[in-house]
Scaffold this motif. Structure first.
Motif, PDB file in Angstrom:
ATOM      1  N   ALA A  40       0.828  -1.205   0.000  1.00 35.18           N
ATOM      2  CA  ALA A  40       0.000   0.000   0.000  1.00 35.18           C
ATOM      3  C   ALA A  40       0.859   1.251   0.000  1.00 35.18           C
ATOM      4  O   ALA A  40       0.537   2.245  -0.666  1.00 35.18           O
ATOM      5  N   ARG A  41       1.952   1.213   0.722  1.00 34.64           N
ATOM      6  CA  ARG A  41       2.842   2.377   0.735  1.00 34.64           C
ATOM      7  C   ARG A  41       3.497   2.578  -0.622  1.00 34.64           C
ATOM      8  O   ARG A  41       3.665   3.702  -1.082  1.00 34.64           O
ATOM      9  N   ALA A  44       0.985   4.141  -3.003  1.00 32.15           N
ATOM     10  CA  ALA A  44       0.745   5.559  -2.745  1.00 32.15           C
ATOM     11  C   ALA A  44       1.839   6.435  -3.353  1.00 32.15           C
ATOM     12  O   ALA A  44       1.584   7.590  -3.716  1.00 32.15           O
ATOM     13  N   PRO A  47       1.959   4.252  -8.224  1.00 38.27           N
ATOM     14  CA  PRO A  47       0.964   3.217  -8.509  1.00 38.27           C
ATOM     15  C   PRO A  47       1.371   2.260  -9.617  1.00 38.27           C
ATOM     16  O   PRO A  47       0.923   1.108  -9.644  1.00 38.27           O
TER      17      PRO A  47
END
Length: 315
Positions: A40-41, A44, A47
């Protein structure tokens, strides 16, 4: 365009990843971390970058890789990068094991490998170099590192190893940068005397003191935890026959004028200077990948720092 991969997507990996996203010669291609929450990091920040299922997949997707995992993994992961024919920017320290580091440095001598000591690209260090002729013959260097607590507040997520005696501690993580700078500016590091204070159990050091030489220049190191209200405070002071200059809090170059420390006109706090410094590191990493000489920290420089640090911690 160069494709960058990150192995170990913690704070240091994220910082270089952000710098790569902003750099016209680099594309953040891939990352791998054993913690799946890192995906997820990565998304962010970039992508389009691939969060890989394995280290080998990240290596295959990249032209150069930043190994930013905990120290115990640096050598095997760095070796895998080099054996795959990729350029390597290895996070410091080389390892917590001096013997293994010596073997690795010998083995990797002909490979495109460097170590991520960002002071090799720091604008503030460049300013310090520009001022050095004004101080005349250098008589001494003093290094001070101090912390409100260890690990620092922004490192708490990595406290499991940063706070331990085996791989962590501020001497490996912070003081090493300034020892590298002393060696880079004045010559090979030699430890004369060093000691560390450790609490009970397996926790990392709370204080260190050492005397060294960088080439012919005497160097002193003092480090402590709980001695400043600041998350992180440091000084690198060069005293010469005609004056003094210093680096304060990573990124503020200052010189002593009429008894007062005066900042360089373009001085910036570290949070603002860091992107410029990391951009310089990526410029040099692109040169390393092309087989050109660079000013990135060499494996040999990193080994000299590690040998001094580990001897201080054992002292």
């Amino acid at each position: 365009m160069n494709d960058l991969g990150i192995i170990g997507f913690g704070i240091m990996g994220e910082r270089l990843a952000r710098a790569a996203v902003a750099h016209e010669d680099w594309r953040l291609a891939a990352a791998w971390d054993p913690d799946p929450s890192a995906a997820a990091r990565l998304a962010a920040i970039a992508p389009e970058a691939r969060f890989c299922a394995s280290m080998e997949e990240a290596i295959a997707a990249s032209d150069a890789l930043h190994v930013a995992s905990p120290p115990g993994a640096h050598i095997p992961q760095g070796q895998a990068v080099l054996e795959a024919g990729r350029a390597l920017l290895l996070e410091k320290p080389l390892s917590h094991d001096v013997a293994a580091s010596r073997d690795f440095v010998r083995w990797a001598a002909s490979y495109p490998a460097a170590v991520n000591f960002p002071m090799a690209s720091s604008p503030a260090v460049a300013q310090l170099r520009e001022w050095l002729p004004e101080v005349g013959e250098v008589r001494s260097v003093s290094i001070l590192v101090a912390f409100a607590a260890w690990p620092r507040s922004w490192q708490r997520g990595a406290a499991s190893w940063l706070s331990g005696r085996a791989e962590g501690g501020f001497t490996r993580e912070v003081a090493s940068h300034f020892l590298f700078l002393a060696g880079r500016l004045f010559g090979k590091l030699t430890l004369l005397e060093g000691r560390a204070v450790h609490p009970e159990g397996d926790a990392s050091e709370t204080a260190v003191a050492a005397r060294l030489c960088a080439g012919p220049v005497p160097v002193t190191l003092q480090g402590s935890v709980g001695t400043t209200p600041a998350d992180d405070h440091n000084l690198f002071v060069v005293r010469g026959e005609n004056g003094e200059v210093r680096l304060r809090d990573w990124s503020i170059a200052e010189r002593l004028v009429d008894g007062e420390w005066r900042e360089a006109p373009d001085a910036r706090p570290n949070a603002e200077m860091r992107p410029l410094t990391l951009r310089g590191q990526l410029d040099k990493l692109a040169s390393l990948r092309r087989g050109e000489a660079t000013e990135l920290a060499t494996l040999e420089e990193a080994l000299a720092v590690q040998e001094a640090v580990e001897a201080i911690l054992k002292g």
